[in-house]
Structures are given as C-alpha cells and as structure tokens.
Design a protein around this motif. Structure first.
Motif, mmCIF file in Angstrom:
data_model
loop_
_atom_site.group_PDB
_atom_site.id
_atom_site.type_symbol
_atom_site.label_atom_id
_atom_site.label_comp_id
_atom_site.label_asym_id
_atom_site.label_seq_id
_atom_site.Cartn_x
_atom_site.Cartn_y
_atom_site.Cartn_z
ATOM 1 N N THR A 71 30.264 46.800 36.370
ATOM 2 C CA THR A 71 30.544 45.973 37.543
ATOM 3 C C THR A 71 32.042 45.940 37.779
ATOM 4 O O THR A 71 32.827 45.773 36.851
ATOM 5 N N VAL A 72 32.420 46.134 39.044
ATOM 6 C CA VAL A 72 33.830 46.156 39.440
ATOM 7 C C VAL A 72 34.043 45.033 40.450
ATOM 8 O O VAL A 72 33.212 44.820 41.343
ATOM 9 N N PHE A 73 35.141 44.314 40.309
ATOM 10 C CA PHE A 73 35.397 43.098 41.064
ATOM 11 C C PHE A 73 36.867 43.068 41.484
ATOM 12 O O PHE A 73 37.726 43.579 40.775
ATOM 13 N N ALA A 74 37.152 42.438 42.622
ATOM 14 C CA ALA A 74 38.531 42.316 43.117
ATOM 15 C C ALA A 74 39.136 40.974 42.715
ATOM 16 O O ALA A 74 38.548 39.918 42.976
ATOM 17 N N ALA A 75 40.295 41.005 42.103
ATOM 18 C CA ALA A 75 41.003 39.775 41.735
ATOM 19 C C ALA A 75 41.259 38.919 42.971
ATOM 20 O O ALA A 75 41.191 37.685 42.913
ATOM 21 N N GLU A 76 41.520 39.567 44.098
ATOM 22 C CA GLU A 76 41.785 38.840 45.335
ATOM 23 C C GLU A 76 40.586 38.006 45.781
ATOM 24 O O GLU A 76 40.748 36.949 46.396
ATOM 25 N N SER A 77 39.378 38.476 45.471
ATOM 26 C CA SER A 77 38.173 37.714 45.836
ATOM 27 C C SER A 77 38.152 36.373 45.119
ATOM 28 O O SER A 77 37.798 35.349 45.707
ATOM 29 N N LEU A 78 38.529 36.365 43.863
ATOM 30 C CA LEU A 78 38.553 35.122 43.108
ATOM 31 C C LEU A 78 39.630 34.177 43.640
ATOM 32 O O LEU A 78 39.427 32.963 43.708
ATOM 33 N N GLU A 79 40.748 34.738 44.051
ATOM 34 C CA GLU A 79 41.806 33.915 44.646
ATOM 35 C C GLU A 79 41.349 33.312 45.974
ATOM 36 O O GLU A 79 41.660 32.162 46.282
ATOM 37 N N THR A 80 40.598 34.087 46.754
ATOM 38 C CA THR A 80 40.050 33.570 48.008
ATOM 39 C C THR A 80 39.095 32.417 47.736
ATOM 40 O O THR A 80 39.138 31.385 48.409
ATOM 41 N N VAL A 81 38.234 32.575 46.741
ATOM 42 C CA VAL A 81 37.290 31.517 46.376
ATOM 43 C C VAL A 81 38.046 30.256 45.948
ATOM 44 O O VAL A 81 37.711 29.144 46.375
ATOM 45 N N ALA A 82 39.070 30.409 45.136
ATOM 46 C CA ALA A 82 39.860 29.250 44.696
ATOM 47 C C ALA A 82 40.485 28.540 45.892
ATOM 48 O O ALA A 82 40.486 27.308 45.972
ATOM 49 N N ARG A 83 40.988 29.322 46.829
ATOM 50 C CA ARG A 83 41.597 28.738 48.035
ATOM 51 C C ARG A 83 40.543 28.017 48.879
ATOM 52 O O ARG A 83 40.761 26.902 49.332
ATOM 53 N N LEU A 84 39.377 28.636 49.069
ATOM 54 C CA LEU A 84 38.305 28.019 49.846
ATOM 55 C C LEU A 84 37.822 26.714 49.220
ATOM 56 O O LEU A 84 37.475 25.767 49.921
ATOM 57 N N LEU A 85 37.779 26.686 47.899
ATOM 58 C CA LEU A 85 37.277 25.509 47.190
ATOM 59 C C LEU A 85 38.364 24.481 46.906
ATOM 60 O O LEU A 85 38.058 23.380 46.448
ATOM 61 N N GLY A 86 39.606 24.863 47.147
ATOM 62 C CA GLY A 86 40.708 23.948 46.861
ATOM 63 C C GLY A 86 40.885 23.689 45.375
ATOM 64 O O GLY A 86 41.360 22.636 44.964
ATOM 65 N N SER A 87 40.507 24.672 44.571
ATOM 66 C CA SER A 87 40.640 24.518 43.116
ATOM 67 C C SER A 87 41.914 25.203 42.647
ATOM 68 O O SER A 87 42.587 25.894 43.407
ATOM 69 N N GLY A 88 42.200 25.051 41.382
ATOM 70 C CA GLY A 88 43.299 25.796 40.784
ATOM 71 C C GLY A 88 42.840 27.205 40.496
ATOM 72 O O GLY A 88 41.752 27.614 40.923
ATOM 73 N N PRO A 89 43.639 27.970 39.762
ATOM 74 C CA PRO A 89 43.258 29.337 39.413
ATOM 75 C C PRO A 89 41.915 29.361 38.683
ATOM 76 O O PRO A 89 41.613 28.471 37.893
ATOM 77 N N LEU A 90 41.131 30.398 38.964
ATOM 78 C CA LEU A 90 39.820 30.560 38.343
ATOM 79 C C LEU A 90 39.866 31.715 37.345
ATOM 80 O O LEU A 90 40.608 32.681 37.531
ATOM 81 N N ASP A 91 39.078 31.622 36.301
ATOM 82 C CA ASP A 91 39.062 32.599 35.216
ATOM 83 C C ASP A 91 38.209 33.811 35.587
ATOM 84 O O ASP A 91 36.989 33.714 35.676
ATOM 85 N N ALA A 92 38.851 34.955 35.772
ATOM 86 C CA ALA A 92 38.133 36.173 36.152
ATOM 87 C C ALA A 92 37.101 36.577 35.098
ATOM 88 O O ALA A 92 36.050 37.116 35.433
ATOM 89 N N ALA A 93 37.358 36.310 33.834
ATOM 90 C CA ALA A 93 36.405 36.669 32.781
ATOM 91 C C ALA A 93 35.094 35.910 32.949
ATOM 92 O O ALA A 93 34.034 36.409 32.556
ATOM 93 N N ALA A 94 35.134 34.736 33.550
ATOM 94 C CA ALA A 94 33.919 33.942 33.746
ATOM 95 C C ALA A 94 32.961 34.596 34.736
ATOM 96 O O ALA A 94 31.772 34.295 34.728
ATOM 97 N N THR A 95 33.455 35.516 35.574
ATOM 98 C CA THR A 95 32.565 36.219 36.506
ATOM 99 C C THR A 95 31.697 37.231 35.777
ATOM 100 O O THR A 95 30.718 37.708 36.345
#
Length: 186
Positions: A71-95
């Motif tokens: 599985t291949v994933f974009a780091a930018e996608s996680l940053e977008t999710v964090a911005r949409l949710l108003g959260s702090g940085p999210l752990d890419a390993a958790a995906t």
C-alpha cells in the motif's frame, strides 16, 4: 496534475515512512483498541519481492493479497485530513500503509504502472485499486478521520519487480496502463 502530464514523467519524491508489520494490529472492534505491536514495524529500508510484497509484512505472499500486497500513501493526504479535522499532526504509521511518499498525488496512480527508485534501482508496481480507509482511523488517528480519508487513502499495489526501498529522496516514474512506450525503470 492531469494523467497526460504524468505519463512518462519523472517526479522527485521523498519516501517518508516504510512499514512492514508482521501481524495485523487492527482486529476486532475499533472501540477495543488496536493489538500491541509485536516488534519493530517502521524501517529505514525494506525488501520488495515481485508478486509477493514487502518482506516481513503480514500480507507477504498471501494469495488473496497478491494484487494489493503493497500500500502506497501520500503524506500530504494525512496533512489535509489533519487540517480538515482541526487536529494536530497525525501519525502516518497509524494508517498502516507500507510506503508513505511526499511529492505526488498517490491516489491518481490507480490503474498505472509506476516505479520508485531510492538509489538501489527501480522497483516497479502496478496500482490496482484504492486503499480505502476503515473505521479504525477514527480511533487511531482522530475522530472523523475515516470519512476525511475517503478518496485519499492511497493505492493497493502489486510489485512487478523485486528490489529495495529506503527512506529519503526517490524518483517516481509513471507509465499509463495503455501506453506502449516503456519508461525507464517501468
């Protein structure tokens, strides 16, 4: 970037995370929480085997996962999710994605043949389908992450060649599924 702009291109990217987990950690009900780690899951370098996946990963060599073993994933996608949710940085390993890249629209790779070269030669993949998020994302990332990741969860790929990937700078080369023209490393 439109598909016709991607075909035959070389894009500099960065491999930010490599995950090879020997067992599934998201089993049962999300409310019960993930299983504990059974050892090191993130690595500086991983071996990829054609038709089998990431050496040491839970999906390596499993017939049901041959077209979806990496599985291949974009780091930018996680940053977008964090911005949409108003959260702090999210752990890419958790995906639980095997390869996290920065610098390209990974979700646009679906249906494409592409290679990644981190310096030891290209590893060629075929991106078959979306890596859809699951309800676990609301527990391990942030409430609302499951919905926010829809359409940006990455791609499930089949490795067509064997090789190694390492953290750091890389080159992504893409060839359209219907292109007769070979691309170096693809």
């Amino acid at each position: 970037m439109h598909e016709e702009e991607r075909v035959g291109t070389e894009t500099p990217v960065t491999v930010e995370l490599l995950l090879a987990s020997p067992r599934a950690r998201y089993v049962g009900r999300p409310a019960d929480g993930p299983e504990p780690s059974s050892g090191r899951e993130t690595h500086d370098r991983v071996e990829i085997r054609a038709g089998l996946g990431v050496v040491g990963d839970r999906y390596f060599g499993r017939p049901a996962h041959r077209q979806a073993s990496v599985t291949v994933f974009a780091a930018e996608s996680l940053e977008t999710v964090a911005r949409l949710l108003g959260s702090g940085p999210l752990d890419a390993a958790a995906t639980r994605r095997n390869v996290v890249l920065r610098g390209t629209d990974v979700d646009a790779l679906r249906g494409e043949t592409f290679s990644l070269d981190t310096g030891e030669g290209p590893v060629v993949f075929r991106a078959h389908r979306a890596a859809n998020p699951c309800a676990w994302m609301d527990v391990v990332l942030a409430p609302g992450a499951f919905r926010a990741l829809r359409g940006r969860g990455g791609v499930r790929c089949e490795p067509l060649t064997s090789g190694a990937l390492s953290l750091g700078p890389a080159v992504l080369r893409v060839r359209s599924a219907d292109s007769a023209e070979p691309v170096a490393g693809v």
